[in-house]
Design a protein around this motif. Structure first.
Motif, PDB file in Angstrom:
ATOM      1  N   SER A  66       0.819  -1.214   0.000  1.00  0.00           N
ATOM      2  CA  SER A  66       0.000   0.000   0.000  1.00  0.00           C
ATOM      3  C   SER A  66       0.862   1.278   0.000  1.00  0.00           C
ATOM      4  O   SER A  66       0.364   2.355  -0.307  1.00  0.00           O
ATOM      5  N   THR A  67       2.165   1.139   0.279  1.00  0.00           N
ATOM      6  CA  THR A  67       3.033   2.333   0.242  1.00  0.00           C
ATOM      7  C   THR A  67       3.693   2.500  -1.127  1.00  0.00           C
ATOM      8  O   THR A  67       4.393   3.482  -1.357  1.00  0.00           O
ATOM      9  N   CYS A  68       3.522   1.518  -2.006  1.00  0.00           N
ATOM     10  CA  CYS A  68       4.196   1.621  -3.320  1.00  0.00           C
ATOM     11  C   CYS A  68       3.307   1.068  -4.420  1.00  0.00           C
ATOM     12  O   CYS A  68       3.765   0.346  -5.296  1.00  0.00           O
ATOM     13  N   ASP A  69       2.002   1.428  -4.373  1.00  0.00           N
ATOM     14  CA  ASP A  69       1.027   0.865  -5.311  1.00  0.00           C
ATOM     15  C   ASP A  69       1.368   1.128  -6.782  1.00  0.00           C
ATOM     16  O   ASP A  69       1.251   0.239  -7.615  1.00  0.00           O
ATOM     17  N   ASP A  70       1.802   2.375  -7.093  1.00  0.00           N
ATOM     18  CA  ASP A  70       2.070   2.705  -8.498  1.00  0.00           C
ATOM     19  C   ASP A  70       3.238   1.882  -9.034  1.00  0.00           C
ATOM     20  O   ASP A  70       3.177   1.319 -10.131  1.00  0.00           O
ATOM     21  N   GLU A  71       4.290   1.819  -8.228  1.00  0.00           N
ATOM     22  CA  GLU A  71       5.465   1.048  -8.649  1.00  0.00           C
ATOM     23  C   GLU A  71       5.085  -0.429  -8.788  1.00  0.00           C
ATOM     24  O   GLU A  71       5.465  -1.096  -9.755  1.00  0.00           O
ATOM     25  N   TYR A  72       4.285  -0.909  -7.844  1.00  0.00           N
ATOM     26  CA  TYR A  72       3.866  -2.313  -7.859  1.00  0.00           C
ATOM     27  C   TYR A  72       3.106  -2.628  -9.148  1.00  0.00           C
ATOM     28  O   TYR A  72       3.381  -3.614  -9.821  1.00  0.00           O
ATOM     29  N   ARG A  73       2.192  -1.721  -9.495  1.00  0.00           N
ATOM     30  CA  ARG A  73       1.381  -1.942 -10.701  1.00  0.00           C
ATOM     31  C   ARG A  73       2.249  -2.066 -11.953  1.00  0.00           C
ATOM     32  O   ARG A  73       1.945  -2.820 -12.858  1.00  0.00           O
ATOM     33  N   ASP A  93      -5.919  -3.205 -31.420  1.00  0.00           N
ATOM     34  CA  ASP A  93      -6.408  -2.026 -30.666  1.00  0.00           C
ATOM     35  C   ASP A  93      -6.389  -2.331 -29.167  1.00  0.00           C
ATOM     36  O   ASP A  93      -5.976  -1.512 -28.361  1.00  0.00           O
ATOM     37  N   TYR A  94      -6.860  -3.538 -28.830  1.00  0.00           N
ATOM     38  CA  TYR A  94      -6.964  -3.891 -27.422  1.00  0.00           C
ATOM     39  C   TYR A  94      -5.577  -3.911 -26.775  1.00  0.00           C
ATOM     40  O   TYR A  94      -5.379  -3.372 -25.679  1.00  0.00           O
ATOM     41  N   LEU A  95      -4.611  -4.534 -27.457  1.00  0.00           N
ATOM     42  CA  LEU A  95      -3.263  -4.624 -26.871  1.00  0.00           C
ATOM     43  C   LEU A  95      -2.621  -3.234 -26.794  1.00  0.00           C
ATOM     44  O   LEU A  95      -1.922  -2.927 -25.827  1.00  0.00           O
ATOM     45  N   ARG A  96      -2.880  -2.381 -27.804  1.00  0.00           N
ATOM     46  CA  ARG A  96      -2.342  -1.009 -27.767  1.00  0.00           C
ATOM     47  C   ARG A  96      -2.942  -0.234 -26.590  1.00  0.00           C
ATOM     48  O   ARG A  96      -2.252   0.501 -25.896  1.00  0.00           O
ATOM     49  N   PHE A  97      -4.240  -0.428 -26.404  1.00  0.00           N
ATOM     50  CA  PHE A  97      -4.945   0.244 -25.311  1.00  0.00           C
ATOM     51  C   PHE A  97      -4.366  -0.208 -23.958  1.00  0.00           C
ATOM     52  O   PHE A  97      -4.048   0.604 -23.083  1.00  0.00           O
ATOM     53  N   ALA A  98      -4.174  -1.542 -23.813  1.00  0.00           N
ATOM     54  CA  ALA A  98      -3.617  -2.082 -22.556  1.00  0.00           C
ATOM     55  C   ALA A  98      -2.198  -1.550 -22.350  1.00  0.00           C
ATOM     56  O   ALA A  98      -1.813  -1.200 -21.228  1.00  0.00           O
ATOM     57  N   ALA A  99      -1.415  -1.464 -23.437  1.00  0.00           N
ATOM     58  CA  ALA A  99      -0.033  -0.967 -23.331  1.00  0.00           C
ATOM     59  C   ALA A  99      -0.037   0.497 -22.888  1.00  0.00           C
ATOM     60  O   ALA A  99       0.794   0.910 -22.069  1.00  0.00           O
ATOM     61  N   ALA A 100      -0.990   1.282 -23.409  1.00  0.00           N
ATOM     62  CA  ALA A 100      -1.069   2.704 -23.033  1.00  0.00           C
ATOM     63  C   ALA A 100      -1.423   2.821 -21.547  1.00  0.00           C
ATOM     64  O   ALA A 100      -0.837   3.634 -20.828  1.00  0.00           O
ATOM     65  N   LEU A 101      -2.369   1.978 -21.087  1.00  0.00           N
ATOM     66  CA  LEU A 101      -2.744   2.016 -19.665  1.00  0.00           C
ATOM     67  C   LEU A 101      -1.563   1.658 -18.770  1.00  0.00           C
ATOM     68  O   LEU A 101      -1.418   2.174 -17.673  1.00  0.00           O
ATOM     69  N   LYS A 102      -0.702   0.793 -19.273  1.00  0.00           N
ATOM     70  CA  LYS A 102       0.468   0.398 -18.497  1.00  0.00           C
ATOM     71  C   LYS A 102       1.593   1.428 -18.641  1.00  0.00           C
ATOM     72  O   LYS A 102       2.662   1.265 -18.052  1.00  0.00           O
ATOM     73  N   GLY A 103       1.372   2.444 -19.476  1.00  0.00           N
ATOM     74  CA  GLY A 103       2.368   3.505 -19.643  1.00  0.00           C
ATOM     75  C   GLY A 103       3.596   3.072 -20.429  1.00  0.00           C
ATOM     76  O   GLY A 103       4.694   3.604 -20.246  1.00  0.00           O
ATOM     77  N   LEU A 104       3.417   2.106 -21.351  1.00  0.00           N
ATOM     78  CA  LEU A 104       4.573   1.619 -22.109  1.00  0.00           C
ATOM     79  C   LEU A 104       4.900   2.575 -23.251  1.00  0.00           C
ATOM     80  O   LEU A 104       3.995   3.127 -23.890  1.00  0.00           O
ATOM     81  N   GLU A 105       6.165   2.732 -23.517  1.00  0.00           N
ATOM     82  CA  GLU A 105       6.630   3.592 -24.617  1.00  0.00           C
ATOM     83  C   GLU A 105       6.165   2.951 -25.936  1.00  0.00           C
ATOM     84  O   GLU A 105       6.180   1.720 -26.072  1.00  0.00           O
TER      85      GLU A 105
END
Ligand SMILES: Nc1ncnc2c1ncn2[C@@H]1O[C@H](COP(=O)(O)OP(=O)(O)OP(=O)(O)O)[C@@H](O)[C@H]1O
Ligand SMILES: [Mg+2]
Length: 292
Positions: A66-73, A93-105
Motif C-alpha cells: 500500500s506504500t508503493c502501489d504505483d510502482e507495484y502496478r 487495438d486492445y493490446l495497444r490500449f492495454a499498453a497505453a494504460l500500463k504507460g509503455l513507450e
C-alpha cells in the motif's frame, strides 16, 4: 522477488471469504487450486491490487504494497478471470490500449505486441475484431495483455479456461519459459495444467490455504491409496455411493474404476500409481467424507 501475504482477511458484508492467509511466494510458478467459491479470485484480486483486504497486508520484498502501489502496478501483469472486450476493438487495438494504460513507450509496445501475438498464436488475427474471437482466442489475447510489460510478477486467474488441449500445452510452455527469474501465480480447476510446471501448489478451501507443497509431496501423501478395480456395470451406482472415484473406463460388460481410498475398496482392487488429480480428490472429496 518475494511476495509475502500476512494475515489476509476479506469480508463481504457479513461473509468472511478469506480467513487469514499467511504465505510467501518467491520466483517460480505457483498453482492455486480449489473448488468453486474457495476464495481464489478474491485472493488474486487483492494480490493484483484491484481490491483491498479487510485486514492484513501484502509485502513486496519486505515493503508494504500500500506504500508503493504505483510502482507495484508497473511490475505486475494480471489476467482477470472474466474479461470483457470492447466490441469495436480489434485484437491490436486492445493490446495497444492495454499498453497505453500500463504507460509503455510506443515503440517498445509495438515490438511487444508483435512478439506476444506470435507466441500466443494470434499474429494473423490481430486485425480482426475481438468480438468475433473464439473463447480460446480471447483467453490468449488476455494472456498476451498480461505479459506486455514483461512483469516480474504475473498473476493469472483461470488462464486456461476455454483453451483446447493443444493451446493448453502451448500455454504451459510459454509460462515455463517466462517464469525464469519471475514469480507466476495461477489459479485453475484444471489440475494437469499446474502439475508439470508449478514449483509449489496451494490447495485452497473456504478461504484458507490448507497446504502449500510440491506436486510430488501431494502425490507421495496418497501413495497406496489409489486403486483400480473391476465393477459390474449394474453395481456401479451403488459402488459410487461409498467411495471416491476419479475415473471410469468401460471394459466389456464391466467397468474399470479408479478409486481413492485409504482402505482396499474391493477384494480384486489393485494399487496403482497416483497422480495430482487423485491427490486433489483425496484432499477435497475423500478427507471431507464425500464420495464422487
Ligand atoms: N464482490 C463480492 N461481493 C460479495 N461476495 C463475493 C464477492 N466476490 C466474491 N464473493 C463471494 O466470495 C466467495 C469466494 O469467491 P471467489 O470468486 O473468490 O471464489 P473462487 O475460488 O475464485 O471460485 P471459482 O472457482 O468459481 O472462480 C464466494 O462465495 C463468492 O460468492
Ligand atoms: Mg475464481
Amino acid at each position: 522477488m518475494k511476495l509475502c501475504m500476512e494475515g489476509i482477511f476479506k469480508n463481504f458484508k457479513n461473509k468472511e471469504v478469506l480467513k487469514g492467509i499467511d504465505t510467501t511466494l518467491e520466483n517460480g510458478v505457483y498453482g492455486l487450486l480449489g473448488p468453486n467459491g474457495a476464495g481464489k479470485t478474491t485472493l488474486i484480486r487483492i494480490l493484483a491490487g484491484v481490491m483491498e483486504p479487510s485486514q492484513g497486508k501484502v509485502l513486496i520484498d519486505g515493503r508494504d504494497k500500500s506504500t508503493c502501489d504505483d510502482e507495484y502496478r508497473s511490475r505486475i501483469g494480471y489476467l482477470p478471470q472474466d474479461v470483457s472486450y470492447y466490441t469495436d476493438f480489434t485484437g491490436r487495438d486492445y493490446l495497444r490500449f492495454a499498453a497505453a494504460l500500463k504507460g509503455l513507450e510506443k515503440g517498445y509496445a509495438e515490438k511487444q505486441i508483435e512478439k506476444l501475438a506470435d507466441s500466443v498464436g494470434l499474429s494473423d488475427d490481430l486485425h480482426r475484431n475481438c468480438a468475433v474471437y473464439s473463447g480460446g482466442m480471447k483467453r490468449r489475447l488476455g494472456i498476451a495483455q498480461a505479459l506486455l510489460n514483461e512483469p516480474e510478477i504475473l498473476i493469472l486467474d483461470e488462464p486456461t479456461t476455454g483453451l483446447d488441449p493443444h493451446e493448453r500445452i502451448k500455454f504451459r510452455n510459454i509460462i515455463s519459459a517466462f517464469s525464469k527469474d519471475r514469480l507466476v501465480l495461477l489459479s485453475t480447476h484444471i489440475v494437469p495444467d499446474v502439475e508439470s510446471i508449478a514449483k509449489e501448489i496451494m490447495m485452497m478451501e473456504y478461504g484458507t490455504i490448507g497446504r502449500k507443497c510440491t506436486a510430488e509431496e501431494y502425490i507421495s501423501q496418497i501413495d497406496g491409496f489409489v486403486w483400480t478395480a473391476m465393477v459390474p456395470m449394474e453395481q456401479l451406482v451403488e459402488f459410487q455411493k461409498n467411495v471416491v472415484i476419479s475415473n471410469v473406463v468401460p471394459r466389456g460388460d464391466m467397468m474399470e474404476v479408479r478409486v481413492i481410498d485409504e482402505k482396499k475398496p474391493s477384494s480384486d482392487a489393485k494399487n496403482t500409481t497416483p497422480n495430482l488429480e487423485d491427490a486433489y480428490l483425496y484432499v477435497f472429496n475423500y478427507l471431507k467424507g464425500g464420495a464422487a
